[in-house]
Scaffold this active site. Structure first.
Site, PDB file in Angstrom:
ATOM      1  N   HIS A   1      -4.849  -0.750  -8.728  1.00 47.73           N
ATOM      2  CA  HIS A   1      -5.797   0.617  -8.736  1.00 47.73           C
ATOM      3  C   HIS A   1      -4.676   1.443  -9.036  1.00 47.73           C
ATOM      4  O   HIS A   1      -3.898   1.776  -8.195  1.00 47.73           O
ATOM      5  CB  HIS A   1      -6.139   0.468  -7.288  1.00 47.73           C
ATOM      6  CG  HIS A   1      -7.041   1.857  -6.992  1.00 47.73           C
ATOM      7  ND1 HIS A   1      -8.640   1.559  -7.204  1.00 47.73           N
ATOM      8  CD2 HIS A   1      -6.856   3.016  -6.399  1.00 47.73           C
ATOM      9  CE1 HIS A   1      -9.092   2.974  -6.946  1.00 47.73           C
ATOM     10  NE2 HIS A   1      -7.841   3.761  -6.647  1.00 47.73           N
ATOM     11  N   CYS A   2      -5.192   2.508  -9.894  1.00 49.48           N
ATOM     12  CA  CYS A   2      -4.569   3.631 -10.459  1.00 49.48           C
ATOM     13  C   CYS A   2      -5.099   4.671  -9.479  1.00 49.48           C
ATOM     14  O   CYS A   2      -5.941   5.439  -9.596  1.00 49.48           O
ATOM     15  CB  CYS A   2      -4.653   3.678 -11.732  1.00 49.48           C
ATOM     16  SG  CYS A   2      -3.805   5.459 -12.500  1.00 49.48           S
ATOM     17  N   ARG A   3      -3.930   5.208  -8.467  1.00 59.85           N
ATOM     18  CA  ARG A   3      -4.454   6.125  -7.592  1.00 59.85           C
ATOM     19  C   ARG A   3      -4.477   7.650  -8.354  1.00 59.85           C
ATOM     20  O   ARG A   3      -5.004   8.536  -7.639  1.00 59.85           O
ATOM     21  CB  ARG A   3      -3.515   6.160  -6.208  1.00 59.85           C
ATOM     22  CG  ARG A   3      -3.358   4.822  -5.562  1.00 59.85           C
ATOM     23  CD  ARG A   3      -3.134   5.060  -4.219  1.00 59.85           C
ATOM     24  NE  ARG A   3      -3.382   3.791  -3.587  1.00 59.85           N
ATOM     25  CZ  ARG A   3      -4.587   3.462  -2.941  1.00 59.85           C
ATOM     26  NH1 ARG A   3      -5.622   4.330  -2.988  1.00 59.85           N
ATOM     27  NH2 ARG A   3      -4.690   2.256  -2.183  1.00 59.85           N
TER      28      ARG A   3
ATOM     29  N   GLY B   1      -7.959   7.517  -9.823  1.00 61.11           N
ATOM     30  CA  GLY B   1      -8.924   7.007  -8.914  1.00 61.11           C
ATOM     31  C   GLY B   1      -9.756   5.722  -9.228  1.00 61.11           C
ATOM     32  O   GLY B   1     -10.968   5.843  -9.176  1.00 61.11           O
TER      33      GLY B   1
END
Length: 284
Positions: A123-125, A128
């Protein structure tokens, strides 16, 4: 029993905070670059032809950056809208109790997105969104062009920063580059000087991080692995360098890095995956 994924909401406000900070930081970088180019020392002196080439490079980098970012954010890597019911369940399929659905091999449930992701990597924070089967290509290209854009911005701002640093001691230079916040809070620099040092620092750091991420995911790409599989030492889907590149980037894998809108359809569907046995890489 949990709610099915179709009825659940998207990630909450805390999960969106990194996206907000990323957008704010990008706005600060753009404002600082505009300020230095217009009101500050301006860009490094160049001949007209060199200046035109620099502007063309900047436009090309920006188009690639925004194009790949748009493709990444618009691509849905999840199982939403994917017909999974009625498929022949085979080895690697599992049941997700959160989504209340059978999910194919290499899928994983994301607690932030609240749904299972096809060929989930992570998950690429900062953006998002999960990185999965359908948006892995723009994610890789985004890392490449983000590093290029950040380095280009650092070069454009370097004359202004150099002029500032030459007027002070070496200790001042080190403190401003490493501790700009402390220098601002103690009144050693003005807000404009702090903004310049902060933007250059973060651009260089961001370029290094994007470059490191690109090297890491380039290794995974060549090995046909996801981050989850790499962490567990799994090589079940390593088809060899050529097949791995085509599986993740399509038949035009060598060209997709240069233009985000180049057609290069993926050979798979994110549900079934070939193994070395399927392509004849394993012999008895």
């Amino acid at each position: 029993m949990g709610e099915p994924w179709a009825a659940r909401g998207t990630e909450g406000a805390p999960a969106r905070m990194p996206v907000v900070f990323t957008a704010l930081w990008a706005a600060v970088v753009v404002l600082e670059l505009t300020y230095v180019m217009v009101l500050g020392p301006g860009p490094p002196p160049l001949e007209p032809l060199a200046r035109a080439l620099q502007l063309a490079l900047a436009a090309y980098q920006l188009l690639n950056l925004l194009g790949n970012m748009g493709l990444f954010l618009r691509s849905d890597p999840s199982i939403r809208g994917v017909m999974l019911a009625g498929r022949g369940l085979g080895q690697g399929w599992a049941y997700c109790y959160q989504c209340q659905s059978q999910v194919p091999p290499r899928s994983g449930h994301c607690s932030a997105c609240r749904v299972c992701i096809l060929r989930r990597d992570h998950h690429c924070r900062l953006l998002g969104r999960c990185v999965g089967f359908h948006n892995y290509r723009p994610f890789l290209c985004l890392l490449l062009h983000a590093a290029g854009v950040l380095l280009h911005i650092s070069v454009l701002l370097s004359p202004a920063l150099s002029a500032l640093l030459q007027a002070h001691s070496a200790l001042y230079t080190v403190a401003l580059l490493l501790l700009p916040w402390l220098m601002l809070l103690t009144g050693k620099v003005s807000l404009a000087q702090f903004a310049l040092a902060f933007v250059v620092d973060t651009c260089v750091a961001g370029a290094l991080l994007c470059g490191a991420g690109l090297l890491f995911h380039g290794m995974l790409l060549l090995r046909g692995q996801t981050t989850w599989e790499w962490a567990r030492g799994q090589h079940s889907y390593d088809l060899g360098m050529s097949h791995n590149l085509q599986a993740a980037l399509g038949p035009r894998w060598a060209l997709v890095w240069f233009w985000p809108f180049l057609a290069s359809p993926l050979p798979g569907d994110g549900i079934t995956f070939q193994t070395p046995t399927d392509v004849g890489l394993v012999t008895s």
